[in-house]
Design a protein around this motif. Structure first.
Motif, PDB file in Angstrom:
ATOM      1  N   ALA A  11       0.805  -1.227   0.000  1.00  0.00           N
ATOM      2  CA  ALA A  11       0.000   0.000   0.000  1.00  0.00           C
ATOM      3  C   ALA A  11       0.836   1.274   0.000  1.00  0.00           C
ATOM      4  O   ALA A  11       0.398   2.298  -0.511  1.00  0.00           O
ATOM      5  CB  ALA A  11      -0.950  -0.002   1.197  1.00  0.00           C
ATOM      6  N   ALA A  16       4.684   0.105  -2.546  1.00  0.00           N
ATOM      7  CA  ALA A  16       3.849   0.763  -3.567  1.00  0.00           C
ATOM      8  C   ALA A  16       4.672   1.054  -4.813  1.00  0.00           C
ATOM      9  O   ALA A  16       4.188   0.908  -5.951  1.00  0.00           O
ATOM     10  CB  ALA A  16       3.248   2.048  -2.998  1.00  0.00           C
ATOM     11  N   GLN A  37      -6.466  -0.803  -0.317  1.00  0.00           N
ATOM     12  CA  GLN A  37      -5.863  -0.207  -1.515  1.00  0.00           C
ATOM     13  C   GLN A  37      -6.869  -0.241  -2.661  1.00  0.00           C
ATOM     14  O   GLN A  37      -7.794  -1.029  -2.652  1.00  0.00           O
ATOM     15  CB  GLN A  37      -4.650  -1.028  -1.978  1.00  0.00           C
TER      16      GLN A  37
END
Ligand code: NAI
Length: 244
Positions: A11, A16, A37
């Motif tokens: 996330a 990410a 997410q």
């Protein structure tokens, strides 16, 4: 059909950036995190705490159900524990160990059988310079990262015969939520002055090495720890002098 990667701690931060790097190359992603997410055509967001084996199994089953296979696993989820040894509580010790080490163990055990069945796969574990360099207020965190490096070497030997390459990436000072609050002002300047590369990394730079390793762009390498740290592990940055 596109190739499939499972990324933990997807996330935020380095995780990410890793997700974005794989997506840019056309991969599908099983994105595990404790935080919610956004999903997409090629992103399956899954809420799972990597310290919990049952949650990991459920998430991995969902990735297989959606995408049919797993080509790469990036064990990125981790938590920092900033505490001196004598001030560390049993609870903090347990939690840090279960997330950082338990998470890598659970996800490897859950994903590797699918790779063994197909005779190929890449696993990349995220370590830290603290596995190698002594600090002053993060002994338990450092201990978990050293354990990840040992686990990486052992898995490389056990799984190599099944066509699975297992390596680690050890980032240094990298801008993310985990580090941003401590990499400011005087402290940031002191780190940058001593780092051979003279600047702190962006998460995308770490993600690039993870991507190259996890997609076989660095061939014939297994059981290795790639230190993507701007030279930190070969410098005189003294963590204790930085001030917390
Ligand atoms: P971050 O705190 O920005 O992001 C970590 C992500 O992992 C978050 O999305 C969080 O929700 C998730 N997460 C935490 N516990 C989890 C759990 N139990 N199950 C599933 N997901 C969980 O951290 P950052 O900086 O991106 O760190 C990523 C990895 O890189 C960690 O393993 C960390 O130890 C390592 N690292 C980071 C460095 C840095 O300077 N930022 C330096 C060296 C290593």
């Amino acid at each position: 059909m596109s190739k499939v990667v499972v990324v933990t701690g997807a996330a935020k931060g380095i995780g990410a950036a890793i997700v974005q790097r794989f997506l840019a190359d056309g991969w599908s992603v099983g994105a595990l995190d404790i935080c919610a997410q956004e999903g997409g055509d090629r992103v399956l967001p899954l809420i799972a705490d990597v310290s919990n084996r049952a949650e990991v199994d459920t998430a991995v089953d969902a990735v297989i159900a959606r995408f049919g296979q797993i080509d790469a696993l990036v064990n990125n989820a981790g938590i920092i524990l900033r505490a001196r040894v004598l001030d560390t509580t049993e609870e903090d010790f347990e939690r840090t160990w279960r997330v950082n080490v338990g998470g890598v163990f659970h996800c490897t055990q859950a994903v590797a059988p699918y790779m063994v069945a197909r005779g190929e796969g890449h696993i990349v574990n995220i370590s830290s310079g603290h596995a190698l360099i002594g600090g002053y207020d993060r002994a338990v965190y450092a201990m978990t990262k050293a354990a990840i490096e040992a686990f990486t070497r052992n898995c490389a030997r056990e799984l190599g015969g099944s066509g699975i390459l297992v390596n680690a990436v050890s980032p240094g000072f990298t801008y993310t939520e985990m580090s941003r609050e401590s990499l400011v002002g005087e402290r940031k300047a002191r780190v940058e002055k001593r780092l051979p590369i003279r600047r702190i990394a962006e998460a995308s730079e770490v993600a690039e090495s993870v991507f190259n390793l996890a997609t076989g762009k660095i061939p014939y390498m297994t059981g290795h720890v790639l230190r993507v740290d701007g030279g930190w592990s070969n410098s005189d940055v003294d963590y204790g002098q930085l001030g917390n």
